[in-house]
Design an enzyme around this catalytic site. Structure first.
Site, mmCIF file in Angstrom:
data_model
loop_
_atom_site.group_PDB
_atom_site.id
_atom_site.type_symbol
_atom_site.label_atom_id
_atom_site.label_comp_id
_atom_site.label_asym_id
_atom_site.label_seq_id
_atom_site.Cartn_x
_atom_site.Cartn_y
_atom_site.Cartn_z
ATOM 1 N N ARG A 180 0.825 -1.223 0.000
ATOM 2 C CA ARG A 180 0.000 0.000 0.000
ATOM 3 C C ARG A 180 0.853 1.265 0.000
ATOM 4 O O ARG A 180 0.459 2.274 -0.595
ATOM 5 C CB ARG A 180 -0.950 -0.013 1.193
ATOM 6 C CG ARG A 180 -2.075 -0.993 0.923
ATOM 7 C CD ARG A 180 -3.080 -1.036 2.021
ATOM 8 N NE ARG A 180 -4.260 -1.759 1.542
ATOM 9 C CZ ARG A 180 -5.157 -2.311 2.328
ATOM 10 N NH1 ARG A 180 -5.038 -2.220 3.651
ATOM 11 N NH2 ARG A 180 -6.192 -2.933 1.831
ATOM 12 N N LYS A 238 -19.150 -15.745 -0.273
ATOM 13 C CA LYS A 238 -20.584 -15.521 -0.092
ATOM 14 C C LYS A 238 -21.263 -14.857 -1.274
ATOM 15 O O LYS A 238 -20.755 -13.896 -1.837
ATOM 16 C CB LYS A 238 -20.800 -14.619 1.117
ATOM 17 C CG LYS A 238 -20.451 -15.253 2.428
ATOM 18 C CD LYS A 238 -20.788 -14.266 3.506
ATOM 19 C CE LYS A 238 -20.438 -14.749 4.884
ATOM 20 N NZ LYS A 238 -20.495 -13.610 5.810
ATOM 21 N N GLY A 252 -9.402 -8.976 -2.314
ATOM 22 C CA GLY A 252 -8.153 -9.217 -1.598
ATOM 23 C C GLY A 252 -7.633 -10.630 -1.790
ATOM 24 O O GLY A 252 -6.437 -10.845 -2.042
ATOM 25 N N GLY A 255 -13.603 -3.648 -0.497
ATOM 26 C CA GLY A 255 -15.009 -3.230 -0.401
ATOM 27 C C GLY A 255 -15.341 -2.078 -1.337
ATOM 28 O O GLY A 255 -16.428 -2.027 -1.912
HETATM 29 P P1 ADP Z 1 -12.084 -11.858 -2.383
HETATM 30 O O1 ADP Z 1 -11.293 -11.397 -1.182
HETATM 31 O O2 ADP Z 1 -11.183 -12.199 -3.545
HETATM 32 O O3 ADP Z 1 -13.195 -10.926 -2.734
HETATM 33 P P2 ADP Z 1 -13.778 -13.527 -0.762
HETATM 34 O O4 ADP Z 1 -13.281 -12.822 0.451
HETATM 35 O O5 ADP Z 1 -15.173 -13.318 -1.186
HETATM 36 O O6 ADP Z 1 -12.775 -13.251 -1.997
HETATM 37 O O7 ADP Z 1 -13.625 -15.104 -0.548
HETATM 38 C C1 ADP Z 1 -12.386 -15.719 -0.336
HETATM 39 C C2 ADP Z 1 -12.506 -16.850 0.621
HETATM 40 O O8 ADP Z 1 -13.481 -17.779 0.182
HETATM 41 C C3 ADP Z 1 -11.196 -17.606 0.740
HETATM 42 O O9 ADP Z 1 -10.780 -17.587 2.087
HETATM 43 C C4 ADP Z 1 -11.550 -19.015 0.293
HETATM 44 O O10 ADP Z 1 -10.918 -20.038 1.054
HETATM 45 C C5 ADP Z 1 -13.042 -19.074 0.522
HETATM 46 N N1 ADP Z 1 -13.677 -20.088 -0.315
HETATM 47 C C6 ADP Z 1 -13.737 -20.130 -1.647
HETATM 48 N N2 ADP Z 1 -14.378 -21.236 -2.083
HETATM 49 C C7 ADP Z 1 -14.721 -21.927 -0.975
HETATM 50 C C8 ADP Z 1 -15.427 -23.155 -0.750
HETATM 51 N N3 ADP Z 1 -15.881 -23.895 -1.767
HETATM 52 N N4 ADP Z 1 -15.609 -23.537 0.534
HETATM 53 C C9 ADP Z 1 -15.151 -22.794 1.568
HETATM 54 N N5 ADP Z 1 -14.487 -21.629 1.415
HETATM 55 C C10 ADP Z 1 -14.283 -21.196 0.157
HETATM 56 MG MG MG Z 2 -11.691 -11.546 0.979
#
Ligand code: ADP
Ligand code: MG
Length: 418
Positions: free
Chosen positions: A40, A206, A375, A398
């Protein structure tokens, strides 16, 4: 871009309040706070170098952690001033308060091209409350304003919204920094009229985090590829069993609505045709945070759309990897947000790694513009060593999601129009 950028400002001898994202991960070692990752800080260097070259008096404002209005020494920005000084090769003064006398004195001592970092703005609750009196104290010492903290622009706080409004109201111009400018370009203009096919890959934990983004992108994308745990909420919407997979049963209606919208708009909306599943087993142990340690046993591919009761879906399967990668290789614009599986565990990282490689290949061979947000997705791209093989990686978290939803970010709205 319709907002001023730092390139448009005449900054010579002007006091410029620069909001930066110095919210770096830190750790205590031998009673001292050390910075674990300087990404950062590095992001802000181009803007700071430009301001130095042009003879601005640079006042840096930032937050660190969540001190909740208290002067918590573990969240002091002082170590960041030292690190910045080392990285930029110049002295960086530090004021142990972001407002009041010590800030005013340090500002008065600034020479053209000089740098000053103010202490954590979140030592005051007024920062997050966007309190006008506090914002005025913050704005008082500045003639101009630059925001280079895209990751904080979705919040209307004093340092991101209140202060620039006050500076603008008395005729001071407020501009986007170079990092902010790139974020707005790639997440904004580039996706407004994307080269087609425009393929979106969405994964992560999610549906609820990303449903608004899905909804908006259903109006722009040609294809949406779904992976990650979010798959299982869609599966529930299709009447399937998800076993112990991470899912959100209360979000089934919005998942169903997204599936219907995809159909009615003719967007190709793909869920995995196979996956890697495993059996979560409670070890009876607890981790440092007191949470039960779950071990995953017997990882194996499965192409059954119903997940067995005791199992969880943890990655996209080999057939799906093939199909998704094929589609990505034909794309001209790619947006990727969220890993395809539990990629922190190497047994469930192949889907994410294969997508990362396909995105890099499409960029190199097909001239695709590839934009990565989120992230954890960025962590995965970095881990795969492909960071310099994609077009753009958003620092926003976010803020990126809110921007992709089509929302106006208060920290961007507060900047002066061109
Ligand atoms: P980003 O930070 O890229 O936006 P998210 O924070 O939404 O992504 O999600 C990332 C998390 O989701 C990771 O910690 C990953 O382990 C978890 N994840 C992805 N697929 C699965 C799954 N099938 N079951 C459990 N956790 C999952
Ligand atoms: Mg994340």
């Amino acid at each position: 871009m319709d907002k001023l950028t730092v390139n448009d400002l005449s900054v010579k001898n002007q006091r410029v309040l620069v909001r930066v994202d110095f919210n770096v991960p830190m750790e205590e070692k031998d009673g001292k706070m050390v910075i674990n990752d300087t990404t950062r800080i590095k992001e802000t260097l181009p803007t700071l170098r430009l301001l130095i070259e042009r003879g601005a008096k640079i006042i840096l404002a930032a937050h660190l952690g969540r001190p909740k209005g208290k002067r918590d020494p573990s969240m002091s920005l002082r170590p960041v001033a030292d690190k910045l000084s080392e990285m930029i090769g110049r002295p960086v003064a530090f004021a142990d308060d972001c407002i009041g006398e010590s800030a005013a004195k340090a500002i008065a001592a600034l020479q053209p091209g000089g740098l000053l970092l103010l202490e954590n703005v979140r030592y005051y609750n007024e920062e997050e409350a966007n309190d006008p009196v506090f914002a005025e104290k913050l704005a008082r010492g500045a003639d101009l304003y630059v925001n280079d903290a895209f990751g904080a622009a979705h919040r209307a706080h004093a340092s991101t919204e209140g202060a620039p409004r006050l500076i603008a109201a008395r005729g001071g111009r407020c501009a986007a920094g170079l990092s902010m400018e790139r974020e707005l370009k790639f997440l904004g203009q580039e996706l407004e009229n994307p080269a087609r096919p425009f393929v979106v890959v969405l994964g992560g934990a999610k549906v609820s985090d990303k449903i608004n983004v899905i909804d908006r992108l259903l109006e722009k994308a040609d294809t949406i590829l779904i992976g990650g745990a979010m798959v299982y909420t869609f599966r529930l919407a299709q009447g399937r069993k998800v076993g112990k997979s991470l899912s959100e049963p209360d979000k089934v209606d919005i998942a169903r609505a997204a599936l219907e919208k995809a159909k009615s708009r003719g967007v190709q909306f793909l869920l995995p045709s196979d996956e890697v599943i495993g059996t979560p087993v409670d070890t009876g142990k607890v981790n440092k945070k007191g949470k039960p340690v779950i071990e995953i046993r017997n990882p194996r591919p499965s192409s059954d759309p119903d997940i067995p009761d005791g199992d969880a879906g943890l990655d996209i399967g080999p057939q799906t990897v093939k199909r998704y990668c094929q589609i990505l290789l034909g794309a001209k614009t790619i947006l990727w947000n969220g890993p395809m599986g539990l990629f922190e565990d190497p047994r469930f990282a192949e889907g994410t790694n294969a997508v990362a490689r396909a995105v890099a290949e499409a960029t190199a061979k097909n001239g695709a513009k590839s934009i990565i947000g989120g992230g954890d997705s960025i962590k995965a791209v970095n881990k795969a060593g492909l960071a310099d093989k994609v077009t753009f990686m958003s620092t926003g978290g976010g803020a990126s999601l809110e921007f992709l939803e089509g929302r106006v970010l208060p920290g961007v709205a507060a900047l002066s129009a061109k």
